[in-house]
Design a protein around this motif. Structure first.
Motif, short mmCIF file in Angstrom:
data_model
loop_
_atom_site.label_atom_id
_atom_site.label_comp_id
_atom_site.label_asym_id
_atom_site.label_seq_id
_atom_site.Cartn_x
_atom_site.Cartn_y
_atom_site.Cartn_z
N ILE A 17 0.83 -1.20 0.00
CA ILE A 17 0.00 0.00 0.00
C ILE A 17 0.87 1.25 0.00
CG2 ILE A 17 -1.75 1.30 1.30
CD1 ILE A 17 -2.59 -1.52 2.45
N GLY A 18 0.53 2.19 -0.88
CA GLY A 18 1.31 3.43 -0.95
C GLY A 18 2.63 3.22 -1.67
N THR A 19 3.19 4.31 -2.13
CA THR A 19 4.44 4.26 -2.88
C THR A 19 5.44 5.14 -2.17
OG1 THR A 19 3.14 4.09 -4.89
CG2 THR A 19 5.44 4.68 -5.17
N ASP A 20 6.68 4.66 -2.08
CA ASP A 20 7.72 5.47 -1.47
C ASP A 20 8.39 6.31 -2.56
OD1 ASP A 20 9.85 6.55 -0.16
OD2 ASP A 20 10.54 4.69 0.78
N GLU A 21 7.78 7.47 -2.85
CA GLU A 21 8.29 8.33 -3.92
C GLU A 21 9.72 8.79 -3.67
OE1 GLU A 21 5.26 8.81 -2.65
OE2 GLU A 21 3.83 8.73 -4.32
N ASP A 22 10.02 9.11 -2.40
CA ASP A 22 11.36 9.58 -2.08
C ASP A 22 12.42 8.53 -2.43
OD1 ASP A 22 10.48 12.00 -1.24
OD2 ASP A 22 10.45 11.52 0.89
N ALA A 23 12.10 7.27 -2.17
CA ALA A 23 13.06 6.19 -2.49
C ALA A 23 13.26 6.10 -4.00
CB ALA A 23 12.56 4.86 -1.94
N GLY A 61 0.85 12.32 -13.12
CA GLY A 61 1.13 13.72 -13.46
C GLY A 61 2.54 13.98 -13.96
N ASN A 62 3.00 15.19 -13.69
CA ASN A 62 4.31 15.61 -14.16
C ASN A 62 5.44 14.80 -13.53
OD1 ASN A 62 3.49 17.65 -15.94
ND2 ASN A 62 3.19 19.08 -14.26
N PHE A 63 5.23 14.39 -12.29
CA PHE A 63 6.26 13.59 -11.62
C PHE A 63 6.47 12.28 -12.40
CE2 PHE A 63 7.21 10.46 -8.05
CZ PHE A 63 8.57 10.74 -8.03
N THR A 254 8.20 21.69 -21.85
CA THR A 254 9.56 22.19 -22.11
C THR A 254 10.45 21.99 -20.89
OG1 THR A 254 8.70 23.81 -23.66
CG2 THR A 254 10.90 24.22 -22.79
N LEU A 255 9.92 22.34 -19.73
CA LEU A 255 10.71 22.20 -18.49
C LEU A 255 11.19 20.76 -18.30
CD1 LEU A 255 11.81 23.26 -15.81
CD2 LEU A 255 9.51 23.05 -14.84
N ILE A 256 10.26 19.82 -18.44
CA ILE A 256 10.61 18.41 -18.25
C ILE A 256 11.61 17.95 -19.31
CG2 ILE A 256 9.72 16.03 -18.34
CD1 ILE A 256 7.07 17.16 -17.13
N ARG A 257 11.32 18.30 -20.57
CA ARG A 257 12.18 17.82 -21.65
C ARG A 257 13.62 18.31 -21.51
NH1 ARG A 257 9.32 19.42 -25.38
NH2 ARG A 257 10.35 21.41 -25.68
N VAL A 258 13.78 19.60 -21.22
CA VAL A 258 15.14 20.13 -21.12
C VAL A 258 15.86 19.55 -19.90
CG1 VAL A 258 16.57 22.21 -20.89
CG2 VAL A 258 14.55 22.24 -22.37
N MET A 259 15.17 19.46 -18.77
CA MET A 259 15.81 18.93 -17.56
C MET A 259 16.21 17.47 -17.74
SD MET A 259 16.12 21.48 -15.59
CE MET A 259 16.75 20.64 -14.12
N VAL A 260 15.34 16.68 -18.36
CA VAL A 260 15.64 15.25 -18.55
C VAL A 260 16.71 15.06 -19.63
CG1 VAL A 260 14.71 13.03 -19.33
CG2 VAL A 260 13.42 14.40 -17.69
N SER A 261 16.54 15.75 -20.76
CA SER A 261 17.44 15.46 -21.89
C SER A 261 18.83 16.06 -21.73
CB SER A 261 16.82 15.93 -23.21
OG SER A 261 16.68 17.33 -23.22
N ARG A 262 18.97 17.12 -20.94
CA ARG A 262 20.30 17.73 -20.79
C ARG A 262 20.98 17.38 -19.47
NH1 ARG A 262 21.14 18.47 -25.86
NH2 ARG A 262 23.08 19.56 -25.34
N CYS A 290 7.73 24.99 -8.96
CA CYS A 290 7.12 23.66 -8.93
C CYS A 290 6.88 23.23 -7.49
CB CYS A 290 8.05 22.64 -9.61
SG CYS A 290 8.56 23.16 -11.25
N SER A 291 6.18 22.11 -7.33
CA SER A 291 5.94 21.66 -5.97
C SER A 291 5.93 20.13 -5.88
CB SER A 291 4.59 22.20 -5.49
OG SER A 291 3.57 21.73 -6.35
N GLY A 292 5.90 19.62 -4.66
CA GLY A 292 5.79 18.19 -4.42
C GLY A 292 6.94 17.36 -4.97
N ASP A 293 6.60 16.12 -5.33
CA ASP A 293 7.62 15.19 -5.84
C ASP A 293 8.18 15.66 -7.17
OD1 ASP A 293 7.41 13.31 -3.70
OD2 ASP A 293 5.54 12.58 -4.57
#
Length: 304
Positions: A17-23, A61-63, A254-262, A290-293
């Motif tokens: 039950i639940g996901t450990d996002e931090d891990a 979502g974005n996470f 754009t934010l996700i693509r640049v952060m991930v690809s570069r 941004c916020s959260g995970d």
């Protein structure tokens, strides 16, 4: 690094039950792209499940988009982004421009091969059916991955190219866009930097100002992106990131693509340029936007 260990740790973070996002953030941000690929394979062989499917069902979502992006091989990530930019109604021109103007010949060739394998049609066919006129021609030209990648500067040709650009734009009524495409999309970087210098002498203004006054819309954006990438690629990405976050709302694509690809290519340089250009660190900008995970994982990709 033990792929086996990381695979089991990821499974543990998602089981029950639940996901450990931090891990999940902790595990995936400390690995590089090729290590993540090893974990992907090991996860399947030792746990008998698909890691990306598991991540998708646990996250949202974005996470989720950042994490899945990080788990995708570099070339495939570009391929998926290009397809996303063209599928359905409307086109994400910014995405097409950013990827095609900034990747090397070798990267573009790999994108072309994988695009065809993945979707059964060529990247060029999709570009042609999704865009039009001169903008289409710039993208098709960039998508051939055929730019001269030498460093030889032919002084006579540089003078001629600069004059040619001047006559195709500032000097005449109307603009001969084909000349701009022919020069900006095929010459090598060192040569173009020389052309831009000579151009300033002839036209008494910077090539970017001429493009802005002569062109409009996506064609203008594409040619400006080419010039910016030639001059200073990390600064180009810093600007993309800044624009994705400034003002109301965030351009998450754009934010996700640049952060991930570069993240493993030139993130340190991008951070340095960002600070120089905007007087604030990229880290603090993401933190405020941004916020959260989603925020946590982007900050880890940003580092610092």
């Amino acid at each position: 690094f033990s792929a086996e260990q990381e695979a089991h740790a990821l499974r543990k973070a998602m089981k029950g039950i639940g996901t450990d996002e931090d891990a999940i953030i902790e595990i995936l941000t400390k690995l590089n792209v090729s290590q993540r690929q090893q974990v992907l394979i090991t996860y399947k062989s030792s746990i008998g499940r698909d890691l990306i499917d598991d991540l998708k069902s646990e996250l949202s979502g974005n996470f989720e988009r950042v994490i899945v992006g990080m788990m995708t091989p570099t070339t495939m990530y570009d391929v998926h982004e290009l397809k996303r930019a063209m599928k359905g109604a409307g086109t994400d021109e910014g995405c097409l421009i950013e990827i095609l103007a900034s990747r090397t010949n070798a990267e573009i060739r790999r994108i072309n091969e994988n695009y065809k394998l993945q979707y059964g049609c060529t990247l060029e066919e999709d570009i042609v059916s999704d865009t039009s006129s001169m903008f289409q021609r710039v993208l098709v030209s960039l998508a051939t991955g055929n730019r001269d990648e030498g460093s030889y500067v032919d002084e006579a040709l540089a003078q001629q190219d600069a004059q040619c650009l001047y006559e195709a734009g500032e000097k005449k009524w109307g603009t001969d866009e084909v000349q701009f495409i022919a020069i900006l999309c095929t010459r090598n970087r060192c040569h173009l930097l020389r052309v831009f210098d000579v151009y300033r002498g002839i036209a008494d203004k910077d090539i970017t100002d001429s493009i802005k006054s002569e062109m409009s819309g996506s064609l203008e954006d594409a040619l400006l992106a080419v010039v910016k990438c030639m001059r200073n690629k990390p600064a180009y990405f810093a600007e993309r990131l800044y624009k994705s976050m400034k003002g109301l709302g965030t351009d998450d694509n754009t934010l996700i693509r640049v952060m991930v690809s570069r993240s493993e290519i030139d993130m340190l340089d991008i951070r340095r340029e960002f600070l120089t250009m905007y007087g604030k660190s990229l880290y603090s900008f993401i933190k405020g936007d941004c916020s959260g995970d989603y925020r946590k994982v982007l900050l880890r990709l940003c580092g610092g």
